[in-house]
Design an enzyme around this catalytic site. Structure first.
Site, short mmCIF file in Angstrom:
data_model
loop_
_atom_site.label_atom_id
_atom_site.label_comp_id
_atom_site.label_asym_id
_atom_site.label_seq_id
_atom_site.Cartn_x
_atom_site.Cartn_y
_atom_site.Cartn_z
N GLU A 1 -1.86 -9.41 -1.14
CA GLU A 1 -3.14 -9.90 -0.80
C GLU A 1 -3.97 -9.71 -2.21
OE1 GLU A 1 -4.46 -8.20 3.65
OE2 GLU A 1 -3.03 -6.68 2.46
N GLY B 1 -0.50 -5.46 0.66
CA GLY B 1 -1.81 -5.33 0.06
C GLY B 1 -1.19 -5.77 -1.33
N ALA C 1 0.85 -1.34 0.01
CA ALA C 1 -0.08 -0.03 0.01
C ALA C 1 0.76 1.03 -0.12
CB ALA C 1 -0.94 0.16 1.32
N GLU D 1 3.29 -6.17 7.60
CA GLU D 1 2.42 -4.94 8.50
C GLU D 1 2.71 -4.99 9.83
OE1 GLU D 1 0.10 -5.99 4.66
OE2 GLU D 1 1.37 -7.04 6.17
#
Length: 255
Positions: free
Chosen positions: A114, A111, A66, A134
């Protein structure tokens, strides 16, 4: 239709969605989520597309995570909205009625991993590095990583990756079932394209029902979904064409 942060090409029933932010290693931001949502909404109803490949621009990164600068000052409520947004977009990908293949051409972190997890199949290049870092920021994966990763590799390995925040190699990812195959960077896209070309020869209706059934495999109604889908296909044109082609010893021509 043009998109600000992604490139879309369609050829021979195969759509290629390329995250195109090379200056930030294709990091996810609000614009990428908007573009992904729009492109997958359009692909769902596009009769010229039977399979989708997702990849990143350049040779270093699939999606490096991200865009932390964008959300570093978010409140808890704003952060929940961000997580819901990621869940919503990635669920659209997982639920798409056409196979989605991730061609992981470098870093797939946070992300980015993901996003790959929401795809139905994952191929990776030898230089790929995968991880969920994270917890090094005092966070947890927020776009479905804590839910999808254990289903693929088991709780123990998922916990190890999430708790340690360590990156793993493509070969390690293959050994634990996180990616299907590993190729050289030069071969990755052509091998992914080969798989897509094999897929689009098959029944679009059958594949759509298979996606629905597989996605229900960890739910209480999984068996019922398979039974219903199997029965429903018997009244479809693809089944009639498939059986006719088999009996006539020819290749099927699905619409």
């Amino acid at each position: 239709m043009s998109y600000e942060s992604i490139k879309l090409t369609i050829e021979r029933k195969i759509a290629v969605v390329t995250i195109n932010r090379p200056e930030s290693l294709n990091a996810l931001n609000a614009q990428v989520f908007n573009d992904l949502e729009n492109v997958f909404d359009n692909l769902a109803s596009d009769k010229n597309v039977n399979c989708v490949i997702v990849t990143g621009s350049g040779e270093k990164s699939f999606v490096a995570g991200a865009d932390i600068k964008e959300f570093s000052a978010y409140s808890s409520e704003k952060a929940k909205e961000l997580s819901k947004r990621g869940h919503s977009v990635f669920q659209k990908i997982e639920d798409l009625n056409k196979p989605v293949i991730a061609a992981i051409n470098g870093f797939a972190l946070g992300g980015g991993l993901e996003l790959a997890l929401s795809c139905h199949i994952r191929y990776a290049s030898e230089n790929a590095k995968l991880g969920l870092p994270e917890v090094t920021l005092g966070l947890i994966p927020g776009y479905g990583g804590t839910q999808r990763l254990p289903k693929l590799v088991g709780k123990g390995l998922a916990n190890e990756m999430i708790f340690s925040a360590k990156m793993i190699t493509a070969e390690k990812a293959k050994s634990i079932g996180l990616v299907n195959e590993v190729f050289s960077l030069e071969e990755l896209f052509s091998k992914t394209q080969e798989l897509a070309e094999q897929i689009v020869k098959n029944s679009p209706l059958g594949i759509a029902k298979a996606i629905k059934a597989v996605n229900a495999s960890d739910k209480e109604n999984g068996m019922e979904t398979e039974i219903d889908s199997f029965g429903e296909l018997f009244s479809g044109e693809d089944f009639k064409e498939g059986v006719s082609a088999f009996l006539e010893k020819r290749k099927p021509a699905f619409n």
